[in-house]
Design a protein around this motif. Structure first.
Motif, PDB file in Angstrom:
ATOM      1  N   LYS A  22       1.203  16.176  -2.475  1.00  0.00           N
ATOM      2  CA  LYS A  22       0.925  16.941  -1.281  1.00  0.00           C
ATOM      3  C   LYS A  22      -0.032  18.198  -1.615  1.00  0.00           C
ATOM      4  O   LYS A  22      -0.624  18.572  -0.337  1.00  0.00           O
ATOM      5  N   GLN A  23       0.034  18.554  -2.714  1.00  0.00           N
ATOM      6  CA  GLN A  23      -1.024  19.699  -3.161  1.00  0.00           C
ATOM      7  C   GLN A  23      -2.413  19.506  -2.680  1.00  0.00           C
ATOM      8  O   GLN A  23      -2.984  20.387  -2.243  1.00  0.00           O
ATOM      9  N   PHE A  24      -2.793  18.211  -2.882  1.00  0.00           N
ATOM     10  CA  PHE A  24      -3.977  18.008  -2.626  1.00  0.00           C
ATOM     11  C   PHE A  24      -4.325  17.603  -1.052  1.00  0.00           C
ATOM     12  O   PHE A  24      -5.584  17.570  -0.743  1.00  0.00           O
ATOM     13  N   GLY A  25      -3.322  17.821  -0.262  1.00  0.00           N
ATOM     14  CA  GLY A  25      -3.619  17.456   1.407  1.00  0.00           C
ATOM     15  C   GLY A  25      -3.753  16.083   1.550  1.00  0.00           C
ATOM     16  O   GLY A  25      -3.640  15.264   0.343  1.00  0.00           O
ATOM     17  N   LYS A  26      -3.849  15.680   2.753  1.00  0.00           N
ATOM     18  CA  LYS A  26      -4.215  14.229   3.095  1.00  0.00           C
ATOM     19  C   LYS A  26      -5.709  13.708   2.592  1.00  0.00           C
ATOM     20  O   LYS A  26      -6.559  14.831   2.849  1.00  0.00           O
ATOM     21  N   ILE A  27      -5.760  12.608   2.310  1.00  0.00           N
ATOM     22  CA  ILE A  27      -6.929  12.095   1.860  1.00  0.00           C
ATOM     23  C   ILE A  27      -7.767  11.434   3.059  1.00  0.00           C
ATOM     24  O   ILE A  27      -7.082  11.069   3.844  1.00  0.00           O
ATOM     25  N   TRP A 164     -12.762  15.906 -11.715  1.00  0.00           N
ATOM     26  CA  TRP A 164     -12.286  16.730 -10.528  1.00  0.00           C
ATOM     27  C   TRP A 164     -11.654  16.111  -9.400  1.00  0.00           C
ATOM     28  O   TRP A 164     -12.595  15.042  -8.817  1.00  0.00           O
ATOM     29  N   ARG A 165     -10.861  16.398  -8.579  1.00  0.00           N
ATOM     30  CA  ARG A 165     -10.563  15.982  -7.143  1.00  0.00           C
ATOM     31  C   ARG A 165     -10.573  17.092  -6.225  1.00  0.00           C
ATOM     32  O   ARG A 165     -10.119  18.277  -6.668  1.00  0.00           O
ATOM     33  N   TYR A 166     -10.855  16.936  -5.088  1.00  0.00           N
ATOM     34  CA  TYR A 166     -11.125  17.949  -4.119  1.00  0.00           C
ATOM     35  C   TYR A 166      -9.844  17.822  -3.201  1.00  0.00           C
ATOM     36  O   TYR A 166      -9.401  16.993  -2.523  1.00  0.00           O
ATOM     37  N   ALA A 167      -9.076  18.882  -3.250  1.00  0.00           N
ATOM     38  CA  ALA A 167      -7.977  19.134  -2.541  1.00  0.00           C
ATOM     39  C   ALA A 167      -8.625  19.597  -0.933  1.00  0.00           C
ATOM     40  O   ALA A 167      -9.210  20.624  -0.838  1.00  0.00           O
ATOM     41  N   THR A 168      -8.096  18.810   0.017  1.00  0.00           N
ATOM     42  CA  THR A 168      -8.422  18.976   1.194  1.00  0.00           C
ATOM     43  C   THR A 168      -8.148  20.201   2.249  1.00  0.00           C
ATOM     44  O   THR A 168      -8.925  20.596   2.933  1.00  0.00           O
ATOM     45  N   GLY A 169      -6.972  20.608   2.019  1.00  0.00           N
ATOM     46  CA  GLY A 169      -6.372  21.614   2.630  1.00  0.00           C
ATOM     47  C   GLY A 169      -5.925  20.996   4.017  1.00  0.00           C
ATOM     48  O   GLY A 169      -5.330  21.859   5.051  1.00  0.00           O
ATOM     49  N   ILE A 170      -5.807  19.694   4.246  1.00  0.00           N
ATOM     50  CA  ILE A 170      -5.105  19.104   5.557  1.00  0.00           C
ATOM     51  C   ILE A 170      -3.993  18.359   5.361  1.00  0.00           C
ATOM     52  O   ILE A 170      -3.970  17.711   4.444  1.00  0.00           O
ATOM     53  N   GLY A 171      -3.194  18.595   6.387  1.00  0.00           N
ATOM     54  CA  GLY A 171      -1.893  17.939   6.249  1.00  0.00           C
ATOM     55  C   GLY A 171      -1.124  18.283   7.413  1.00  0.00           C
ATOM     56  O   GLY A 171      -1.495  18.937   8.453  1.00  0.00           O
ATOM     57  N   GLU A 172       0.447  17.916   7.258  1.00  0.00           N
ATOM     58  CA  GLU A 172       1.167  18.301   8.510  1.00  0.00           C
ATOM     59  C   GLU A 172       1.460  19.854   8.353  1.00  0.00           C
ATOM     60  O   GLU A 172       1.425  20.320   7.422  1.00  0.00           O
ATOM     61  N   LYS A 173       1.801  20.363   9.435  1.00  0.00           N
ATOM     62  CA  LYS A 173       1.906  21.815   9.615  1.00  0.00           C
ATOM     63  C   LYS A 173       2.961  22.374   8.617  1.00  0.00           C
ATOM     64  O   LYS A 173       2.867  23.462   7.908  1.00  0.00           O
ATOM     65  N   GLU A 174       4.216  21.494   8.591  1.00  0.00           N
ATOM     66  CA  GLU A 174       5.335  21.809   7.618  1.00  0.00           C
ATOM     67  C   GLU A 174       4.964  21.910   6.429  1.00  0.00           C
ATOM     68  O   GLU A 174       5.831  22.651   5.283  1.00  0.00           O
ATOM     69  N   ASP A 175       3.556  21.440   5.670  1.00  0.00           N
ATOM     70  CA  ASP A 175       3.252  21.358   4.569  1.00  0.00           C
ATOM     71  C   ASP A 175       2.085  22.338   4.063  1.00  0.00           C
ATOM     72  O   ASP A 175       1.751  22.303   2.928  1.00  0.00           O
ATOM     73  N   LYS A 176       1.737  23.064   5.089  1.00  0.00           N
ATOM     74  CA  LYS A 176       0.616  23.893   4.928  1.00  0.00           C
ATOM     75  C   LYS A 176       0.720  24.974   3.822  1.00  0.00           C
ATOM     76  O   LYS A 176      -0.171  25.471   3.015  1.00  0.00           O
ATOM     77  N   GLU A 177       2.044  25.409   3.522  1.00  0.00           N
ATOM     78  CA  GLU A 177       2.226  26.478   2.278  1.00  0.00           C
ATOM     79  C   GLU A 177       1.821  25.679   0.849  1.00  0.00           C
ATOM     80  O   GLU A 177       1.394  26.461   0.093  1.00  0.00           O
ATOM     81  N   ILE A 178       2.013  24.511   0.855  1.00  0.00           N
ATOM     82  CA  ILE A 178       1.750  24.160  -0.393  1.00  0.00           C
ATOM     83  C   ILE A 178       0.536  23.129  -0.638  1.00  0.00           C
ATOM     84  O   ILE A 178      -0.026  22.936  -1.795  1.00  0.00           O
TER      85      ILE A 178
END
Length: 189
Positions: A22-27, A164-178
């Motif tokens: 989850k740290q990486f966001g949705k791909i 390296w992997r790029y963390a997208t910063g994208i996901g469900e609202k409840e996961d935004k903090e991680i």
């Protein structure tokens, strides 16, 4: 049993997952460098808004961000990262299997052609695929998908010391903090 899309299914074009955590966001959909420009041109010519982010990069030095990008990712249009921007959900047209049609089907990315095969050791079927869930397994009619996946692996092969992997910063609202954004050295995964 031959693989085929399940009637009225478009799940692989809608649902995005967190990967590798989850740290990486949705791909998004994996886009190879040679596919990126073609996809951007199609989107521009057809006035389709898209967002392409890096996905995998390499460097010779662990203290240096990637010097070469091996793959990009086409992000979904929804705030949570879901739904491919090339999925035609508005015209009322249907694909041959009754799902939503793809606007770039004839020139879709290799990753779409490889689905439902996923990169793992050994190569397996995606457990989230509706066909795989309902029918168990496919042992025939996957030659095209296998060829596509092998092409991706060949193109992304590298001798670079650091991935390296790029963390997208994208996901469900409840996961935004991680969820993080930006490059993360794979050795730290």
């Amino acid at each position: 049993m031959d693989f085929r899309c399940v009637e009225e299914c478009s799940d692989c074009c809608v649902q995005r997952e967190y990967y590798p955590t989850k740290q990486f966001g949705k791909i998004g959909v994996l886009i190879l460098p040679n596919e990126k420009e073609k996809i951007e041109k199609f989107a521009k010519d057809n006035k389709i808004e898209i967002k392409i982010l890096p996905r995998i990069g390499v460097s010779e030095n662990p203290n240096q961000i990637p010097t070469k990008i091996l793959a990009y990712q086409l992000m979904g249009i929804e705030e949570n990262g879901n739904t491919c921007p090339f999925l035609d959900t508005e015209s009322g047209k249907k694909s041959t299997h009754g799902g939503y049609p793809c606007k770039i089907y004839k020139s879709k990315p290799l990753a779409c052609s490889a689905y439902p095969l996923i990169e793992s050791n050994p190569i397996t079927l995606d457990e989230k695929c509706k066909f795989c869930k309902e029918c168990g397994t496919a042992n025939q009619n996957l030659e095209f998908e296998t060829e596509s996946l092998l092409k991706i692996k060949e193109i992304m092969q590298t001798n670079a010391n650091h991935i390296w992997r790029y963390a997208t910063g994208i996901g469900e609202k409840e996961d935004k903090e991680i969820i993080k954004t930006g490059w993360i050295l794979e050795e730290g995964i």
